[in-house]
Design an enzyme around this catalytic site. Structure first.
Site, PDB file in Angstrom:
ATOM      1  N   LYS A  20       0.827  -1.213   0.000  1.00  0.00           N
ATOM      2  CA  LYS A  20       0.000   0.000   0.000  1.00  0.00           C
ATOM      3  C   LYS A  20       0.857   1.258   0.000  1.00  0.00           C
ATOM      4  O   LYS A  20       0.584   2.199  -0.751  1.00  0.00           O
ATOM      5  CB  LYS A  20      -0.927  -0.013   1.219  1.00  0.00           C
ATOM      6  CG  LYS A  20      -1.936   1.134   1.246  1.00  0.00           C
ATOM      7  CD  LYS A  20      -3.068   0.858   2.194  1.00  0.00           C
ATOM      8  CE  LYS A  20      -2.649   0.982   3.627  1.00  0.00           C
ATOM      9  NZ  LYS A  20      -3.343   2.042   4.363  1.00  0.00           N
ATOM     10  N   SER A  21       1.908   1.277   0.821  1.00  0.00           N
ATOM     11  CA  SER A  21       2.764   2.461   0.897  1.00  0.00           C
ATOM     12  C   SER A  21       3.392   2.787  -0.454  1.00  0.00           C
ATOM     13  O   SER A  21       3.424   3.949  -0.883  1.00  0.00           O
ATOM     14  CB  SER A  21       3.881   2.236   1.931  1.00  0.00           C
ATOM     15  OG  SER A  21       3.367   2.105   3.216  1.00  0.00           O
ATOM     16  N   ARG A 119      -7.905  12.737  12.091  1.00  0.00           N
ATOM     17  CA  ARG A 119      -6.477  12.467  12.328  1.00  0.00           C
ATOM     18  C   ARG A 119      -5.646  13.745  12.160  1.00  0.00           C
ATOM     19  O   ARG A 119      -6.003  14.629  11.383  1.00  0.00           O
ATOM     20  CB  ARG A 119      -5.980  11.368  11.374  1.00  0.00           C
ATOM     21  CG  ARG A 119      -6.635  10.030  11.655  1.00  0.00           C
ATOM     22  CD  ARG A 119      -6.212   8.969  10.668  1.00  0.00           C
ATOM     23  NE  ARG A 119      -4.779   8.662  10.794  1.00  0.00           N
ATOM     24  CZ  ARG A 119      -4.139   7.820   9.986  1.00  0.00           C
ATOM     25  NH1 ARG A 119      -4.801   7.220   9.003  1.00  0.00           N
ATOM     26  NH2 ARG A 119      -2.846   7.590  10.159  1.00  0.00           N
ATOM     27  N   SER A 164       8.346   9.641  11.182  1.00  0.00           N
ATOM     28  CA  SER A 164       7.150   9.414  10.362  1.00  0.00           C
ATOM     29  C   SER A 164       7.508   9.513   8.890  1.00  0.00           C
ATOM     30  O   SER A 164       7.942  10.568   8.422  1.00  0.00           O
ATOM     31  CB  SER A 164       6.067  10.444  10.704  1.00  0.00           C
ATOM     32  OG  SER A 164       5.053  10.437   9.711  1.00  0.00           O
ATOM     33  N   GLN A 166       5.419   9.559   6.546  1.00  0.00           N
ATOM     34  CA  GLN A 166       4.461  10.458   5.901  1.00  0.00           C
ATOM     35  C   GLN A 166       4.911  11.902   6.018  1.00  0.00           C
ATOM     36  O   GLN A 166       4.844  12.663   5.050  1.00  0.00           O
ATOM     37  CB  GLN A 166       3.078  10.259   6.519  1.00  0.00           C
ATOM     38  CG  GLN A 166       2.497   8.883   6.253  1.00  0.00           C
ATOM     39  CD  GLN A 166       1.176   8.653   6.965  1.00  0.00           C
ATOM     40  OE1 GLN A 166       0.625   9.554   7.592  1.00  0.00           O
ATOM     41  NE2 GLN A 166       0.655   7.443   6.866  1.00  0.00           N
ATOM     42  N   ASP A 314       2.402  -0.350  11.986  1.00  0.00           N
ATOM     43  CA  ASP A 314       1.183  -0.922  11.402  1.00  0.00           C
ATOM     44  C   ASP A 314       0.911  -2.339  11.890  1.00  0.00           C
ATOM     45  O   ASP A 314      -0.235  -2.800  11.853  1.00  0.00           O
ATOM     46  CB  ASP A 314       1.277  -0.924   9.877  1.00  0.00           C
ATOM     47  CG  ASP A 314       1.097   0.459   9.276  1.00  0.00           C
ATOM     48  OD1 ASP A 314       0.537   1.337   9.964  1.00  0.00           O
ATOM     49  OD2 ASP A 314       1.521   0.671   8.125  1.00  0.00           O
ATOM     50  N   ARG A 386      -6.827  -2.654  10.563  1.00  0.00           N
ATOM     51  CA  ARG A 386      -5.805  -3.492  11.208  1.00  0.00           C
ATOM     52  C   ARG A 386      -6.315  -4.117  12.508  1.00  0.00           C
ATOM     53  O   ARG A 386      -5.911  -5.223  12.865  1.00  0.00           O
ATOM     54  CB  ARG A 386      -4.523  -2.697  11.418  1.00  0.00           C
ATOM     55  CG  ARG A 386      -3.964  -2.181  10.097  1.00  0.00           C
ATOM     56  CD  ARG A 386      -2.489  -1.924  10.110  1.00  0.00           C
ATOM     57  NE  ARG A 386      -2.066  -1.337   8.844  1.00  0.00           N
ATOM     58  CZ  ARG A 386      -1.785  -2.016   7.734  1.00  0.00           C
ATOM     59  NH1 ARG A 386      -1.883  -3.337   7.735  1.00  0.00           N
ATOM     60  NH2 ARG A 386      -1.410  -1.403   6.630  1.00  0.00           N
TER      61      ARG A 386
END
Length: 428
Positions: A20-21, A119, A164, A166, A314, A386
């Site tokens: 996914k990343s 978030r 992070s 992201q 994750d 998850r």
């Protein structure tokens, strides 16, 4: 959704969800290219399909067949006539904030589902504002919907107090459009897919220390090279079936075509410390390290985990299931980031384990779990894919009922099919 227990299984799994990343990144990075990008084995899950729809709204030409996704970037990214819907994906929203904040003169609005819009985005929007970005939203641009008026950005020298990928990726994307070179530092190495992929495409991102926690980013002088890349299978998705093999006696699974980047297989290393029998086989190392992982059941013992948390964030819900099935008391610390994922995962994990009769206690930055005999329970997923998948795996050991399993489709659309493939009985 109800799942019934099985005694054991043996399987070779090739159709695990692709990463996914990497899928998100390849779609977004294609906007920086000239020519047609070809992505093989792109993850066709809800979140990553949202990302394809977003780049299409930004002007990219997107098509797909059974094997490839084809993307031709627009000559210029233009303001779309719609809100850009990121679904449930924090990766997509944060990376897009980075790149879109640097598109001068254009206007964008990013939003998502109820969970994503709760978030935190200030970790990205705040450092970008300091270099000239015009970003607006609730709670001082901390909560989506997020509005962006593209602007010319300054170079920066920024140290992130959280590890992070992201945040790092968003700042890298902004830096590629900045007036001069930029510097980014993080407290420990987070996932490094962005640096690997962008450098392969022709960007100039240089590591400044051996730990690879400090980087220098040069602004782009020209568009990047179009690419043809095959996305490996996602180790975070594969981990659920590694967990299943560990907790069910006399079980064995071979996970094929899995990404073996060291920042992505830390959870497997934790299972090894707990006593699991795990072997890795490297197939190729051309783009990222890719190969297979063989996992065999073995008695698990308790473990304490307080480092490299960014590398297994994750997988911690699934690791909590391993803790519940191990002998002794296991502890996770330095994992406060779990509080701001798709759910408050610390609370979600602990409350659900307690429902299963497992002694579990939460801390501000983690939790402890005393292994025991789990019992059948009705589990609340909190809309978190998850959490849902982790407790369905526990259901292979003791019958389980998990609510709101639709969220699984955000990342692993064929998860239930693979559960059935290894012998589980799953139904409403």
């Amino acid at each position: 959704m109800k799942i019934n227990s099985i005694s054991s299984f043996e399987a070779k799994l090739e159709d695990i969800a692709s990463d996914k990343s990497i899928s998100h990144r390849l779609a977004i990075f294609s906007l920086l290219t000239q020519g047609t990008c070809k992505i093989k084995n792109y993850l066709k899950a809800q979140d990553t399909l949202h990302t394809l729809a977003i780049i299409q709204a930004l002007g990219a030409e997107v098509s797909m067949d059974e094997e490839f996704v084809y993307i031709r970037a627009p000559q210029y990214i233009k303001s779309p006539n719609c809100i850009l819907d990121c679904g449930n994906s924090g990766t997509a929203m944060r990376l897009l904030i980075g790149i879109l904040s640097a598109i001068e003169g254009e206007f964008f609005i990013l939003s998502g589902d109820e969970y994503l819009n709760a978030r935190p985005m200030k970790r990205v929007s705040e450092p970008l504002k300091h270099i000239g970005a015009k970003i607006f939203g609730r709670d001082e641009a901390n909560l989506a919907p997020i509005a962006i008026q593209g602007a010319k950005l300054e170079g920066f020298n920024f140290t992130s107090n959280i590890a992070s990928a992201q945040v790092k990726s968003a700042l890298i994307l902004a830096a590629l459009f900045a007036k001069k070179e930029s510097y980014f530092k993080e407290i420990e190495l987070s996932r490094n897919h962005s640096e690997i992929i962008l450098n392969k495409m022709g960007a100039c991102i240089e590591y400044l220390n051996q730990e690879k926690t400090s980087i220098k980013i040069q602004p782009l002088k020209t568009k990047l090279k179009a690419f043809e890349i095959c996305v490996p299978n996602d180790p975070s998705s594969a981990f659920y079936f590694a967990l299943a093999a560990c907790i069910l006696p006399h079980s064995r699974v071979v996970l094929k075509n899995v990404l073996l980047n060291k920042t992505r297989i830390e959870a497997f290393k934790i299972l090894e410390k707990m006593g699991a029998k795990i072997t890795y086989y490297l197939d190729n190392d051309e783009f990222e390290s890719i190969g297979e992982i063989c996992v065999e059941s073995a008695p698990l013992k308790a473990v304490s985990v307080n480092e490299n948390i960014a590398w297994l964030i994750d997988e911690i819900p699934a690791l909590a299931i391993a803790f519940a099935c191990a002998s002794g008391k296991s502890v996770i610390k330095n994992a406060k980031e779990l509080r701001v994922k798709e759910s408050d995962r610390i609370k979600s994990i602990v409350l659900n384990l307690q429902k299963c009769g497992i002694n579990a206690k939460e801390f501000e930055d983690g939790f402890e779990v005393e292994g025991g005999e789990a019992k059948c329970a009705k589990i609340k997923s909190y809309g978190d894919h998850r959490i849902a998948m982790s407790f369905l795996i526990l259901g292979l050991k003791c019958n389980m009922e998990v609510d709101d399993c639709e969220c699984i489709k955000t990342s692993f659309p064929n998860f239930i099919e693979i559960l059935k493939q290894i012998g589980a009985k799953v139904g409403d």
